[in-house]
Design a protein around this motif. Structure first.
Motif, short mmCIF file in Angstrom:
data_model
loop_
_atom_site.label_atom_id
_atom_site.label_comp_id
_atom_site.label_asym_id
_atom_site.label_seq_id
_atom_site.Cartn_x
_atom_site.Cartn_y
_atom_site.Cartn_z
N ARG A 273 47.71 39.47 11.73
CA ARG A 273 46.90 40.44 11.00
C ARG A 273 47.69 41.74 10.88
O ARG A 273 48.42 42.11 11.81
CB ARG A 273 45.59 40.74 11.75
CG ARG A 273 44.64 39.58 11.90
CD ARG A 273 43.33 40.07 12.52
NE ARG A 273 42.40 38.98 12.76
CZ ARG A 273 42.32 38.29 13.89
NH1 ARG A 273 43.14 38.60 14.90
NH2 ARG A 273 41.45 37.32 14.03
N LYS A 274 47.53 42.43 9.78
CA LYS A 274 48.17 43.73 9.66
C LYS A 274 47.16 44.76 9.15
O LYS A 274 46.29 44.45 8.34
CB LYS A 274 49.38 43.68 8.73
CG LYS A 274 49.10 43.34 7.29
CD LYS A 274 50.40 43.36 6.48
CE LYS A 274 50.14 43.08 5.00
NZ LYS A 274 51.39 43.13 4.22
N ARG A 275 47.28 45.96 9.68
CA ARG A 275 46.42 47.07 9.24
C ARG A 275 47.24 48.35 9.25
O ARG A 275 48.20 48.49 10.02
CB ARG A 275 45.19 47.20 10.15
CG ARG A 275 45.51 47.49 11.59
CD ARG A 275 44.23 47.56 12.43
NE ARG A 275 44.53 47.80 13.84
CZ ARG A 275 44.79 48.99 14.37
NH1 ARG A 275 44.77 50.08 13.60
NH2 ARG A 275 45.05 49.12 15.66
N TRP A 281 52.53 50.21 9.41
CA TRP A 281 51.68 49.06 9.60
C TRP A 281 51.63 48.69 11.07
O TRP A 281 52.63 48.76 11.78
CB TRP A 281 52.20 47.86 8.81
CG TRP A 281 52.00 47.96 7.32
CD1 TRP A 281 52.93 48.30 6.38
CD2 TRP A 281 50.78 47.73 6.61
NE1 TRP A 281 52.38 48.29 5.13
CE2 TRP A 281 51.06 47.93 5.24
CE3 TRP A 281 49.50 47.34 6.99
CZ2 TRP A 281 50.08 47.79 4.25
CZ3 TRP A 281 48.52 47.19 6.02
CH2 TRP A 281 48.82 47.42 4.67
#
Length: 325
Positions: A273-275, A281
Motif C-alpha cells: 500500500r502507498k499513501r 510516499w
C-alpha cells in the motif's frame, strides 16, 4: 533483449517446454521485471516487517560509483564468461582486446547460474536467471562495466557513456534487426539478431526440458517445433522495429487464452500500500505479503545476486579488486 523476448517469447518457451500456464507466467513476469525493478523502496519503515529491496536494473548509467553498477550490470544483464574462454567464439575484435567481463553467449558461468536456479525450484529465481542467461546472446561482446571496450565509432557514440551496449543503443535488443558491430572484424561485424535470438530460444528450451524431465513433466512440443514457431512469429527483417506490435500480436495468439498482459506495477500493488506523507510516499505491506509475487521476486533477486557475485563470479571480481561489492 527487451520485453519482446523476456516476457512474450519466454512465456511461449516455458509453456512449450511443459510448465503449466501459471508457472510459465511467473517465470516470464520475473524475467521481464528484472528490467523494471529500478526503484529501492523502504516498506514499513521503523515498524515490524521493515524491508528494503535490491534493484536489478538502473536507468542512471551516468552514476559514477563503481560498486553501484557492478552489482547490477554484470550480475543481471552482461554475465561474464569463464576467464578461460574470455574471447568466446563470436568475438573477433579489430583491436584484438580481451576483457575479464566480456559477455559470451551461452557461457559456462551463465549456465551455472541457471542450473543453480533450477536446483532451488524457485520459479522467481528461474525467471531472473532466464533473463540473465538470455541476455548473454543479445549482449555478447559487451561488458557490464564503464569501459572503452564497449566504445563504437561515430560522433553520437563518442558522446554516450561506454557502459554496456549504450553506444549501440537498442540495436542488440531487437529480434528482427540486422546491424553492424564496428568493433569487430569484417567477417563477424554483420549481426543477425534473429539468428542470435533463435539460438537462445533453442538453448533455453533445452535447459527448461532438462529441468522438467527431472521432476517428471512432459513437453507439448519439441525444440525444432518451438524454434520454427517463434521464427515465423518474428517474421522478416525490420530495420526500425516498426513491426513490434504485429509480432507481439502473433506471440499472444500462440499463447492463446492463457495470455495475461504485462503490467509492471501489478505485483508491487498487490503486495504494498502507498499513501502520501510529508513530501514523500509512505509504503506499508498488505496482508500476507510474504506470499506475494513481489516479495518472493525481491527475495529471489537477493539470492541471485549473492550466488552470482559471491560464488560464480568471485574469482573474476577478485582479480579486478572488487571483493567488497
Amino acid at each position: 533483449m527487451d520485453k519482446e523476448f523476456h516476457y512474450y517469447i519466454t512465456n511461449i518457451i516455458a509453456l512449450r517446454a511443459g510448465f503449466n500456464p501459471e508457472d510459465a507466467q511467473i517465470i516470464a513476469y520475473s524475467s521481464q521485471y528484472v528490467d523494471d525493478n529500478t526503484m529501492i523502496f523502504e516498506i514499513n519503515s521503523g515498524n515490524d516487517g521493515e524491508y528494503k529491496n535490491y534493484i536489478s536494473q538502473t536507468m542512471n548509467i551516468l552514476k559514477p560509483e563503481k560498486i553501484f553498477y557492478m552489482r547490477i550490470y554484470p550480475i543481471f544483464h552482461f554475465f561474464p564468461g569463464h576467464e578461460k574462454n574470455i574471447m568466446g567464439d563470436s568475438a573477433r575484435r579489430c583491436d584484438g582486446k580481451l576483457h575479464l567481463l566480456n559477455t559470451i553467449p551461452d557461457n559456462q558461468n551463465a549456465n551455472e547460474l541457471l542450473q543453480a536456479a533450477f536446483e532451488s525450484k524457485n520459479l522467481y529465481r528461474i525467471g531472473i536467471a532466464t533473463h540473465t542467461y538470455s541476455d548473454t546472446f543479445a549482449h555478447q561482446n559487451f561488458v557490464g562495466y564503464y569501459d572503452a571496450f564497449n566504445s563504437m565509432e561515430g560522433l553520437l557514440e563518442k558522446a554516450l557513456p561506454d557502459i554496456g551496449h549504450a553506444d549501440a543503443m537498442h540495436q542488440p535488443d531487437w529480434p528482427a534487426l540486422n546491424w553492424v558491430d564496428t568493433r569487430l572484424v569484417k567477417s563477424h561485424a554483420e549481426i543477425d539478431n534473429k539468428k542470435r535470438f533463435l539460438e537462445a530460444v533453442g538453448r533455453l528450451f533445452e535447459e527448461y526440458r532438462r529441468y522438467l524431465n527431472s521432476i517428471g513433466k512432459k513437453a507439448s512440443q519439441n525444440k525444432e517445433g518451438v524454434i520454427a514457431e517463434i521464427d515465423k512469429a518474428i517474421g522478416g527483417y525490420d530495420e526500425a522495429n516498426e513491426q513490434k506490435d504485429v509480432r507481439i500480436g502473433r506471440y499472444k495468439a500462440i499463447i492463446g487464452n492463457d495470455f495475461i498482459d504485462y503490467d509492471e506495477n501489478r505485483w508491487f500493488n498487490d503486495a504494498v500500500r502507498k499513501r502520501i506523507g510529508f513530501f514523500k510516499w509512505n509504503y506499508s505491506w498488505r496482508d500476507n505479503y510474504k506470499e506475494s509475487h513481489w516479495y518472493k521476486f525481491q527475495e529471489a533477486v537477493k539470492e541471485h545476486q549473492k550466488i552470482a557475485k559471491d560464488e560464480i563470479l568471485k574469482l573474476i571480481f577478485e582479480k579486478m579488486d572488487l571483493r567488497n561489492l
